[in-house]
Enzyme design. Sequence first.
Site, PDB file in Angstrom:
ATOM      1  CB  CYS A  97      10.348  23.241  -2.421  1.00 38.44           C
ATOM      2  SG  CYS A  97      10.527  21.426  -3.479  1.00 38.44           S
ATOM      3  CG  HIS A 396      -6.578  -2.129   2.312  1.00 35.49           C
ATOM      4  ND1 HIS A 396      -6.428  -3.564   2.448  1.00 35.49           N
ATOM      5  CD2 HIS A 396      -5.840  -1.601   1.417  1.00 35.49           C
ATOM      6  CE1 HIS A 396      -5.434  -3.723   1.810  1.00 35.49           C
ATOM      7  NE2 HIS A 396      -4.982  -2.668   1.008  1.00 35.49           N
ATOM      8  CD  GLU A 397      -5.869   2.021  -0.044  1.00 37.00           C
ATOM      9  OE1 GLU A 397      -4.743   2.597   0.056  1.00 37.00           O
ATOM     10  OE2 GLU A 397      -6.175   1.180  -0.729  1.00 37.00           O
ATOM     11  CG  HIS A 400      -1.544   0.547   2.872  1.00 39.21           C
ATOM     12  ND1 HIS A 400      -0.567  -0.267   2.842  1.00 39.21           N
ATOM     13  CD2 HIS A 400      -2.410   0.268   1.821  1.00 39.21           C
ATOM     14  CE1 HIS A 400      -0.696  -1.315   2.110  1.00 39.21           C
ATOM     15  NE2 HIS A 400      -1.797  -1.014   1.303  1.00 39.21           N
ATOM     16  CG  HIS A 406      -0.902  -5.693   0.483  1.00 42.82           C
ATOM     17  ND1 HIS A 406      -0.241  -5.161  -0.735  1.00 42.82           N
ATOM     18  CD2 HIS A 406      -1.762  -4.339   0.758  1.00 42.82           C
ATOM     19  CE1 HIS A 406      -0.707  -4.221  -1.238  1.00 42.82           C
ATOM     20  NE2 HIS A 406      -1.403  -3.656  -0.283  1.00 42.82           N
TER      21      HIS A 406
END
Length: 638
Positions: A97, A396-397, A400, A406
């Site tokens: 990379c 919550h995370e 995701h 949301h």
Amino acid sequence: MSLATRRFGAAAALLVAACVLCTAPAWAQNETTGTGMVKTKSAFRWIRPPPARPPPFRRPPPAQTPYVHKVEYTELQILCPQTIDSVTGYPMDDPRCNVPRATVAAGEEALTIRNEFELLNGDVLNVTLEEVDTPENPSRRRLLSIIREEQRTGRVLLATSAELPTPTFRLKSLKSILKGSQKEIYAGKPIDLRTIVYIMDFSSCKLSGWSAPATLTPEKVTSDMLRGASAPTNNLANYYGACSYEKTLFNPDNFLVLGPVPVPCIGGVTPPPRPPRPPRPPPRAGSTISSLSRRNDTYDDWWDLSKYCTASEQQAWERAAEAYAQAIVAQDPNSATGKKLQGILQWRERRRNIYILPPGVKCSWSGYADVTCTSATCSAYVRGYSDTNAMQVIMHEAMHNYGLEHAGRGTLEYGDATDVMGDFNKAGKGLLCPNAPNMYRIGWAKPINEPGVAPFQNATGAWGNLTAANFTTDPWIRGLVIPAQGTRDDNMIVVNVGAQSTRDGAMKATGAQAYYFSYRIKNTTAGGYDSGLTLDFHKKVLVHAYNGIQSERVFGFKSNLLDWGPNFQSRSNTWTSPFLAYNNGLGGGVRLVVQSTSDTQAVVDICRISENGKELSCDDGIDNDCDGLQDNEDPDCQ
């Protein structure tokens, strides 16, 4: 056409280029072309709300929520693609990379690029990046981003003083090389997550609040996250298992907590061989510029945890954590812990890494996570660890990582208090499972099956997915039963009268909207499904709008809580949608009538409105305005 030209127009691009050539140092035009991996990340934070009324006042203000959600930002990063070390079997950055680890867009611009090019986390791209030497005015850029996002979504992004991350490189072009496969939608086989939680320690910075708290031990975090006698009722294993009906597993055999993980406060990554470049040292002491390029002849990337919270610092955390875990395996590979940890590290499908950061870290957000997870690893970060809401923040995370957006209500980005992806601040130690659209999006739930089908069957739920075709002979469908969401996984009714059918590629009217009807019950059993639901939504039929589908590559759709009843905003047991003008037999409106509710189900009637406001066709034997009266029975026809 390049991204710069698309954004600013050819004339503006030429003018900017001319100005840069005249005024910028030689290294400002450095470009890098190579292969990179894209990551979209979402951040939020807590703030204290303003007083209910300004002082002075004789009586204290009414009790209010101590903290509220604030939208922080979405960020698009280009990182090195991941490959697998042929010796250890561990994921690693591709040694070939040559692209920098960098933020290339933030806010609305990040969402626009992601949506336009349908980018999923882990996608491998050929990119051309141009170094950014002078950052834009951050307050102006943040204001523009907020305005664009509000215009796009119709939601109010609550004002915040935090600046958007300044892109360190400008994305000039990109071409997809390899798209990651969808991995986070239930398709009949339980998803068994592999997870490592890292407790991070930045005490090398010699700053207050930068050490891992002495009370935050691997044993405590393990106890908090796994099911057990001493675990909080909203432990992560219970959250996943209950809300998914055990379709997603948080198995203790595939979970470990490690740390504290020490990270050098300042450091750098040695660059691979490449042509000489003009020197670009780290900013001078006291500099507020946090995001100029971190590449020079000395370093391929450098970080300073005491000042910044950019992609470079985040990559430093992750490298240190992986090295820490691999060192544990190397010390005793034949021990039970060594074998277990090695198995998790070598897992190549969506390994979750959760990083618990010291509370004093230089990050404006409270939680920050990859949105979707298709690469070998994906990340979620939380700043600090509170016994009050740690599991809500982490869940919550983590969702995701599943790709969920949301959960809003009207103009409020986090306004849906029936979903952990919305306002979970009042959920306490209970479980606040996702709303019906989000449950459908990831395959945890589906529309109702035909009456008589037992719970938790493989049936698709097509019976409760209604379109215009379901209302051709009679506008009313009566006596539909919506089970409480926690009782079975076929638990919603979806109605879209602007769609011809549910078939892929079926005709849809412009502006067609799907409505989701679900029924929620507050569970009084600690740790039970929806035990974190507030009484405002107990025994209520919820109405959501959502046009997304079960695909991680369909972007830009967020669930919107419209209303809940039997006592809807109409102050009756009836909810009525906006009317969509008829087009080729598609369109009209939807009327929902709640007939009864109980501890286990709601019974509803649904009608398709074909004439808006009043009955006009008085001799067709149809209740066209869905007021319950046909033709001459309707006062409109008298």
